[in-house]
Design a protein around this motif. Structure first.
Motif, PDB file in Angstrom:
ATOM      1  N   UNK A   1     -14.207  -6.032  22.512  1.00  0.00           N
ATOM      2  CA  UNK A   1     -14.064  -6.772  23.756  1.00  0.00           C
ATOM      3  C   UNK A   1     -14.803  -6.036  24.869  1.00  0.00           C
ATOM      4  N   UNK A   2     -15.454  -6.785  25.720  1.00  0.00           N
ATOM      5  CA  UNK A   2     -16.170  -6.206  26.849  1.00  0.00           C
ATOM      6  C   UNK A   2     -15.175  -5.623  27.847  1.00  0.00           C
ATOM      7  N   UNK A   3     -15.636  -4.660  28.615  1.00  0.00           N
ATOM      8  CA  UNK A   3     -14.795  -4.117  29.675  1.00  0.00           C
ATOM      9  C   UNK A   3     -14.688  -5.130  30.800  1.00  0.00           C
ATOM     10  N   UNK A   4     -13.565  -5.097  31.470  1.00  0.00           N
ATOM     11  CA  UNK A   4     -13.368  -6.023  32.583  1.00  0.00           C
ATOM     12  C   UNK A   4     -14.427  -5.787  33.645  1.00  0.00           C
ATOM     13  N   UNK A   5     -14.880  -6.889  34.212  1.00  0.00           N
ATOM     14  CA  UNK A   5     -15.874  -6.815  35.270  1.00  0.00           C
ATOM     15  C   UNK A   5     -15.220  -6.344  36.564  1.00  0.00           C
ATOM     16  N   UNK A   6     -16.005  -5.674  37.370  1.00  0.00           N
ATOM     17  CA  UNK A   6     -15.549  -5.243  38.686  1.00  0.00           C
ATOM     18  C   UNK A   6     -16.612  -5.633  39.712  1.00  0.00           C
ATOM     19  N   UNK A   7     -16.224  -5.738  40.985  1.00  0.00           N
ATOM     20  CA  UNK A   7     -17.202  -6.078  42.010  1.00  0.00           C
ATOM     21  C   UNK A   7     -18.417  -5.152  41.956  1.00  0.00           C
ATOM     22  N   UNK A   8     -19.582  -5.762  42.047  1.00  0.00           N
ATOM     23  CA  UNK A   8     -20.842  -5.028  41.982  1.00  0.00           C
ATOM     24  C   UNK A   8     -21.532  -5.141  40.633  1.00  0.00           C
ATOM     25  N   UNK A   9     -20.767  -5.456  39.567  1.00  0.00           N
ATOM     26  CA  UNK A   9     -21.369  -5.659  38.252  1.00  0.00           C
ATOM     27  C   UNK A   9     -22.263  -6.890  38.267  1.00  0.00           C
ATOM     28  N   UNK A  10     -23.279  -6.898  37.428  1.00  0.00           N
ATOM     29  CA  UNK A  10     -24.076  -8.102  37.237  1.00  0.00           C
ATOM     30  C   UNK A  10     -23.289  -9.059  36.360  1.00  0.00           C
ATOM     31  N   UNK A  11     -23.130 -10.293  36.819  1.00  0.00           N
ATOM     32  CA  UNK A  11     -22.401 -11.295  36.043  1.00  0.00           C
ATOM     33  C   UNK A  11     -23.236 -11.690  34.829  1.00  0.00           C
ATOM     34  N   UNK A  12     -22.650 -11.671  33.639  1.00  0.00           N
ATOM     35  CA  UNK A  12     -23.398 -12.079  32.446  1.00  0.00           C
ATOM     36  C   UNK A  12     -23.874 -13.532  32.576  1.00  0.00           C
ATOM     37  N   UNK A  13     -25.152 -13.751  32.290  1.00  0.00           N
ATOM     38  CA  UNK A  13     -25.680 -15.118  32.354  1.00  0.00           C
ATOM     39  C   UNK A  13     -25.191 -15.893  31.137  1.00  0.00           C
ATOM     40  N   UNK A  14     -25.164 -17.190  31.262  1.00  0.00           N
ATOM     41  CA  UNK A  14     -24.744 -18.050  30.159  1.00  0.00           C
ATOM     42  C   UNK A  14     -25.314 -19.436  30.358  1.00  0.00           C
ATOM     43  N   UNK A  15     -25.355 -20.171  29.271  1.00  0.00           N
ATOM     44  CA  UNK A  15     -25.661 -21.600  29.283  1.00  0.00           C
ATOM     45  C   UNK A  15     -24.665 -22.256  28.345  1.00  0.00           C
TER      46      UNK A  15
END
Length: 157
Positions: A1-15
């Motif tokens: 599982x990926x680590x939880x995102x925090x402010x400042x991280x790049x949001x993973x792109x998706x389609x």
């Protein structure tokens, strides 16, 4: 599982496909603020409450420059039905393989009535116009969450 995102991280792109079968990508929302909320299952009482809260707050969110995207592991057909049932006015996206939920750390271990299993963790991520995480909220409650988010984003005066 990926680590939880925090402010400042790049949001993973998706389609992903939306409730109409049209492909929607995070990149297509670049330049706007985007609220991405992950919910477990369409047409369930808690998820309907949360979706309707987003629907009812959509004008305020859009006036402040926010788009809203809901993501669940439901099929496009189930999402189409849910949108019609609840008169939803924003895209719901199908993440059947839960790859996007995993990338956003919104898929993982859950406990319910003493049982442990893998599932969707109700979460909300706000992405800024440059594709960076501005807000990351995990294990949110379906009821009252949108009102709290509006306060956190300083949309309610």
């Amino acid at each position: 599982m990926a680590e939880r995102l925090i402010p400042g991280d790049t949001a993973p792109d998706f389609t992903l496909k939306d409730h109409t079968g049209r492909e929607v990508s995070l990149a297509s929302h670049r330049g706007r603020k985007t609220v991405i909320y992950f919910y477990p299952a369409a047409s369930t009482p808690a998820c309907a409450k949360q979706a309707c809260d987003f629907r009812d707050s959509l004008a305020t969110l859009q006036a402040a420059g926010y788009d809203v995207l809901g993501i669940s592991p439901d099929t496009v057909k189930d999402l189409e039905k849910f949108v019609a049932e609840e008169s939803l006015t924003f895209p719901l996206l199908s993440d059947e393989g839960h790859h996007v939920a995993e990338a956003y750390a919104a898929w993982g271990e859950k406990k319910n009535y003493g049982r442990t299993y893998q599932g969707l963790i109700r979460s909300t991520i706000v992405v800024d116009p440059d594709g960076k995480v501005a807000v990351a909220q995990y294990n949110v409650r379906a009821t009252g969450h949108v009102a709290k988010l509006r306060r956190d984003l300083k949309l309610d005066k």
